[in-house]
Write an enzyme that holds these catalytic residues in place. Structure first.
Site, mmCIF file in Angstrom:
data_model
loop_
_atom_site.group_PDB
_atom_site.id
_atom_site.type_symbol
_atom_site.label_atom_id
_atom_site.label_comp_id
_atom_site.label_asym_id
_atom_site.label_seq_id
_atom_site.Cartn_x
_atom_site.Cartn_y
_atom_site.Cartn_z
ATOM 1 N N GLU B 61 15.440 -69.285 -3.065
ATOM 2 C CA GLU B 61 16.028 -69.363 -4.408
ATOM 3 C C GLU B 61 17.317 -70.173 -4.390
ATOM 4 O OE1 GLU B 61 16.526 -65.044 -4.968
ATOM 5 O OE2 GLU B 61 18.669 -65.290 -4.576
ATOM 6 N N HIS B 63 21.073 -70.767 -7.130
ATOM 7 C CA HIS B 63 21.823 -70.310 -8.305
ATOM 8 C C HIS B 63 23.180 -70.977 -8.278
ATOM 9 C CE1 HIS B 63 22.890 -67.753 -4.969
ATOM 10 N NE2 HIS B 63 21.721 -67.153 -5.004
ATOM 11 N N HIS B 67 27.155 -67.848 -2.025
ATOM 12 C CA HIS B 67 27.065 -66.679 -1.141
ATOM 13 C C HIS B 67 28.000 -66.886 0.044
ATOM 14 C CE1 HIS B 67 23.726 -64.687 -2.985
ATOM 15 N NE2 HIS B 67 22.794 -65.515 -2.587
ATOM 16 N N HIS B 101 17.996 -71.674 -0.586
ATOM 17 C CA HIS B 101 18.286 -70.932 0.649
ATOM 18 C C HIS B 101 17.271 -69.820 0.860
ATOM 19 C CE1 HIS B 101 20.509 -68.950 -2.610
ATOM 20 N NE2 HIS B 101 20.372 -67.818 -1.945
ATOM 21 N N CYS B 115 26.879 -59.851 2.454
ATOM 22 C CA CYS B 115 26.915 -60.969 1.509
ATOM 23 C C CYS B 115 27.885 -60.637 0.383
ATOM 24 C CB CYS B 115 25.516 -61.240 0.956
ATOM 25 S SG CYS B 115 25.490 -62.571 -0.259
#
Lengths: 147, 147
Positions: B61, B63, B67, B101, B115
């Protein structure tokens, strides 16, 4: 930073400087700071690693921002408000806003902990005489704190 | 949360639920989620612990939010953009905004990683056919990704 930063010695990372904990002062002892992740570019917070040599301590302070802490090396005795905690590796400690706190080693090992904070945060405040007197009303706290 | 949350079994914490990684789907395997610190009350981000059983993987995914990851258990093979990383315990991985990733275990051990993300963040996007075709132009990436 690069997308991948290797640990190249225990709790040391390639290209990440081991920095003084704070610029100057005698209100802390035997403690270093490494910034593992800076904010910006999609991240509004920082991840820092602090390491305290046996017998050392962090500054006794408070601030509006919170701390989210995970112990990752050794053990800690921690003041949070008027509570003394004994925390072991992988335990979590949350320091709420405007709460006096101090980290010390517990036992003979160095203490290492991760600490998450917002990038946008206020400056720590140290206790004045009145605040110290209030803390020292708790005998256990009085025996613990280092200033 | 309480100011002190003890680890009561390896990578399990008192009062912190081991949750499904995502509500549903077949685009991930053998992965759980524990929220160690929620945001609010002076903290604008969350700290989560993800654990991947040997042979498992996280969703492929991307975004807008970043992270900040620290491996804390086992080893990982990680796709970040079109790069494949091999990360060991305590290595750091940064996933920049809008970067594909995926985390997979490397070897026979479970993989555990911390995370950090902002509380206020966008919803992940999964690759469409065109994005997958672009990723698969890299033979190493084509062999790695699980969808």
């Amino acid at each position: 930073m690069s997308e991948h930063v290797r640990q190249n010695a225990p709790f040391r990372w390639e290209g990440i400087e081991v920095k003084p904990y704070k610029a100057e002062g005698t209100h802390f002892s035997g403690i270093t700071r490494q910034v593992l992740f800076t904010g910006g570019d999609g991240l509004g917070c920082e991840l820092r690693y602090f390491e305290v040599a046996a017998g050392g301590w962090s500054s006794l302070e408070r601030h509006q921002h919170a701390h989210a802490v995970m112990i990752v090396r050794g053990r800690a005795r921690v003041l949070v408000g008027d509570r003394l905690l004994e925390a072991r590796t992988h335990d979590l400690v949350r320091v709420p806003p405007l709460t006096w706190h101090q980290f010390q080693t517990w036992g003979d090992e160095p203490l290492g902990f991760l600490c998450v904070v917002d990038c946008d945060r206020d400056v720590p405040e140290r206790p004045d005489a009145e605040a110290l007197a209030a803390l020292r009303r708790h005998p256990e706290v009085a025996a613990f704190i280092r200033t």
